[in-house]
Enzyme design. Structure first.
Site, PDB file in Angstrom:
ATOM      1  N   GLU B 254      -2.662   7.042   2.056  1.00  7.18           N
ATOM      2  CA  GLU B 254      -4.063   6.832   1.701  1.00  7.18           C
ATOM      3  C   GLU B 254      -4.544   7.891   0.705  1.00  7.18           C
ATOM      4  O   GLU B 254      -5.461   7.655  -0.078  1.00  7.18           O
ATOM      5  CB  GLU B 254      -4.931   6.828   2.969  1.00  7.18           C
ATOM      6  N   HIS B 279      20.623   4.837  13.668  1.00  2.00           N
ATOM      7  CA  HIS B 279      21.167   3.502  13.923  1.00  2.00           C
ATOM      8  C   HIS B 279      20.316   2.436  13.256  1.00  2.00           C
ATOM      9  O   HIS B 279      20.338   1.279  13.666  1.00  2.00           O
ATOM     10  CB  HIS B 279      21.231   3.238  15.423  1.00  2.00           C
ATOM     11  N   LYS B 394     -12.763  -5.372   3.225  1.00  5.49           N
ATOM     12  CA  LYS B 394     -13.935  -5.370   4.105  1.00  5.49           C
ATOM     13  C   LYS B 394     -15.048  -6.251   3.535  1.00  5.49           C
ATOM     14  O   LYS B 394     -15.707  -6.988   4.267  1.00  5.49           O
ATOM     15  CB  LYS B 394     -14.470  -3.934   4.265  1.00  5.49           C
TER      16      LYS B 394
END
Lengths: 403, 403
Positions: B254, B279, B394
């Site tokens: 961010e 792994h 938003k």
């Protein structure tokens, strides 16, 4: 139903026809075992069901690294509401986690699955031996089930102790093994409907191989040929996807990060959970270098249908726009609006919608991702199913310890 | 002690001198508040300690998105052994998680922290209102503490109800707020020694600003100028780092995914946990495209000192090479050997070693990463502290809902 909408331009079928043929060849050759597990594991379910009836237990601990536990963990987390028992996963050489898990179970009522394809995964065996010491175990038949390759050293150990053994077929790689005993057996013991999981996988198989739905090939082709975007973000909406995303990261990274002759190739997976990570990684996608594609996953019909409060609080009424709405639907709208925002930036996206979260849909989704990985591997011209790069560190470790 | 070894060539100080000056200017200007919190939050601790004594409670729930909870969660998970109470985090608009957490607490013995810098984060307020409805809350003083910007609408709401309020300074961004009330207050209520956290942060500050240790600048410079490796992997050994890594991902993504005039820039963070992800993602680092740097974190002296079993099991004796060793030391050797393998591939790595995990070392580490982020931001010539890209989604959401 599982639907995948591709928000980028697809190519004429002749461009991907060769890859379709090659994946068919892989399928027919029998060398890649996972393709056939939706059918092949049916007998396994019958056998495991009988054995499950012989045990009395209240919790399950899966000991396994990487592909030996991640698929089971992914499906368990997605289907937790349907599981009859609690499951724990020891998937790291972390002694604090190990002690915390062992401290919260009743040993006599716990069934341990020791899962290792090679049979000699150092973390798995070290934890296994730690547990033997801790509980002073003499009899391995009562609390332990071993899942490993035929003829592995772990199998020989288990045989010697008359313990239960299930096999991972030799032609099924660890990260592709969730529909083999590695995943199916623990999930069945947990009370999850594994037949339905296989049915979902089978539906995906049918759609791809029989009905020639080309969306998986188109998507793989887009990812592989999109030269400036070698990072593939999986943005799944809902906490239940947390371990599914981890499973995806392993599948994608370990399968597609390879050398092709002298060239290094690879696609980089990133896991995000919505809406949470809208407050985190999203900024980088929106404004940062355009080097990523984004796949969104949303569930149309969540089991929890709670509504948001209708309260209007003084000073906080600017947040009233969610009032009275189904909270899960708000989550879905957050997915839609974020995807719209990302598309507006000219970034490649696609959307996978699951009608709901149940065994069938999860089986479909897992098989879908394995096929997508196989397709991308063929297009990258690599061996999708090996992992030569992880051996180097193991050799260095042994060398360090032998000093 | 916290040590950072850089396994790549550094540059003469004159190359980074300008950036050192600019970060000093940022520091002096007072516009970037987090720099000064190691000193500035001392009074806060005094105030919060008094208030904490007035409450009786047995668990803590933090409601907050992104930077409003991630730092607290990171430190809580690292320092869990030292916490006197159990903490829960509601950091997603996921109703199933929300119900599960609310179902496992005793409401009358629970203290809720509602943390929102803006005061109107939609997820936070929606969850807050859900809780009000569920428990029929009338009195907000007893179970709630509000942490928000001065003069936010959430503050006005809390004032109206005579509830407790702590402020996040206006010049401290969400993802840089862990040493402000946003992190310090919940951690203090959990029984963690927040003074020691600040002392650790202060030691890092001193090392950077006073003692002119240039390792942070060198590392940021390497990351920013390494044109072919724009992805930065943080490979932390031990499960306790899980949420620290998530905090890092948010901080890095961010802060550093931004537009610089018309150009998009960005560094992509990846979180790995060792030895587990040996792994998984490791194969991609080892054999895939060389587009990544890797930072390893290891803890020299883990609290758990259990030894691996001395058992030698038939057929499994090839795994005996860990026998009798301190398991945490084996984990560290796995870190060393993996780093060695990655270095052998010619990939840039560095290693952060913490002497142990305690408040001081965690405070140091967090401050170190914030400084590293600030330094990288200055070198990328961006505004490190805003997040314009997350607003678009938003707005689209509100538009969708107003239809």
């Amino acid at each position: 139903m599982v639907k995948n909408s591709l928000n980028f331009s697809t190519v004429p079928f002749e461009n991907i026809d060769e890859f379709a043929r090659r994946i068919n060849d892989e399928f027919e050759s029998g060398k890649v075992g996972y393709f056939h597990l939706p059918k092949g594991s049916k007998k396994l379910i019958e056998k495991a069901s009988v054995i499950a009836g012989e045990y009395e237990y209240e919790s399950v601990v899966v000991i396994g690294m990487g592909g030996s536990s991640l698929g089971t963990k992914a499906l368990y987390t997605l289907l937790k509401d349907k599981a009859k028992l609690k499951a724990y996963f020891l998937d790291n050489l972390d002694i604090a986690t190990c002690k915390s898990v062992l401290g919260s179970i009743n040993f006599n009522k716990t069934l341990f699955f020791v899962v290792s394809k090679s049979g000699t995964t150092i973390e798995t065996i070290t934890i296994f031996k730690y547990i033997i010491d801790k509980f002073g175990i003499k009899n391995f038949k009562e609390n332990f089930i071993f899942i490993t390759d035929p003829d592995s050293n772990l199998e020989h150990f288990a045989e010697k102790h008359n313990a239960r053994i299930f096999h991972i077929p030799a032609n099924v790689g660890g990260r592709f093994s969730v529909f083999s005993a590695a995943g199916i057996v623990p999930l069945l013991f947990l009370g999850i409907d594994t037949k339905e999981i296989l049915k979902g996988a089978k539906a995906c198989k049918k759609s791809f191989f029989d009905e020639k739905d080309d969306s998986i090939l188109q998507k793989a082709y887009h990812f592989v040929t999109h030269k400036s975007a070698k990072t593939n973000v999986l943005f799944s909406y809902g906490d239940k996807f947390t371990h599914f995303n981890e499973w995806y990261v392993q599948l994608w990274a370990e399968s597609l990060g390879k050398r092709c002759e002298y060239k290094r190739v690879g696609l980089t997976p990133i896991s995000l959970i919505g809406s949470r990570d809208q407050h985190s990684f999203l900024q980088l996608i929106m404004d940062g270098t355009k080097d990523k594609t984004v796949t969104f996953i949303k569930v149309l019909d969540w089991a929890d249908k709670d509504s948001a409060s209708n309260l209007s609080l003084e000073f906080l009424d600017s947040c009233d726009f969610t009032n009275g709405l189904n909270i899960s639907e708000v989550l879905n709208l957050q997915c839609d609006s974020t995807m719209r925002a990302v598309i507006n930036e000219g970034i490649s996206t696609d959307l996978i919608t699951l009608e709901k979260i149940d065994e069938w849909h999860c089986g479909y989704l897992i098989y879908y991702y394995m096929l997508l990985t196989s397709a991308a591997g063929i297009m990258l011209n690599i061996n999708t199913y090996d992992q030569p790069g992880v051996e180097v560190g193991k050799r260095i470790l042994k060398m360090m310890l032998s000093k």
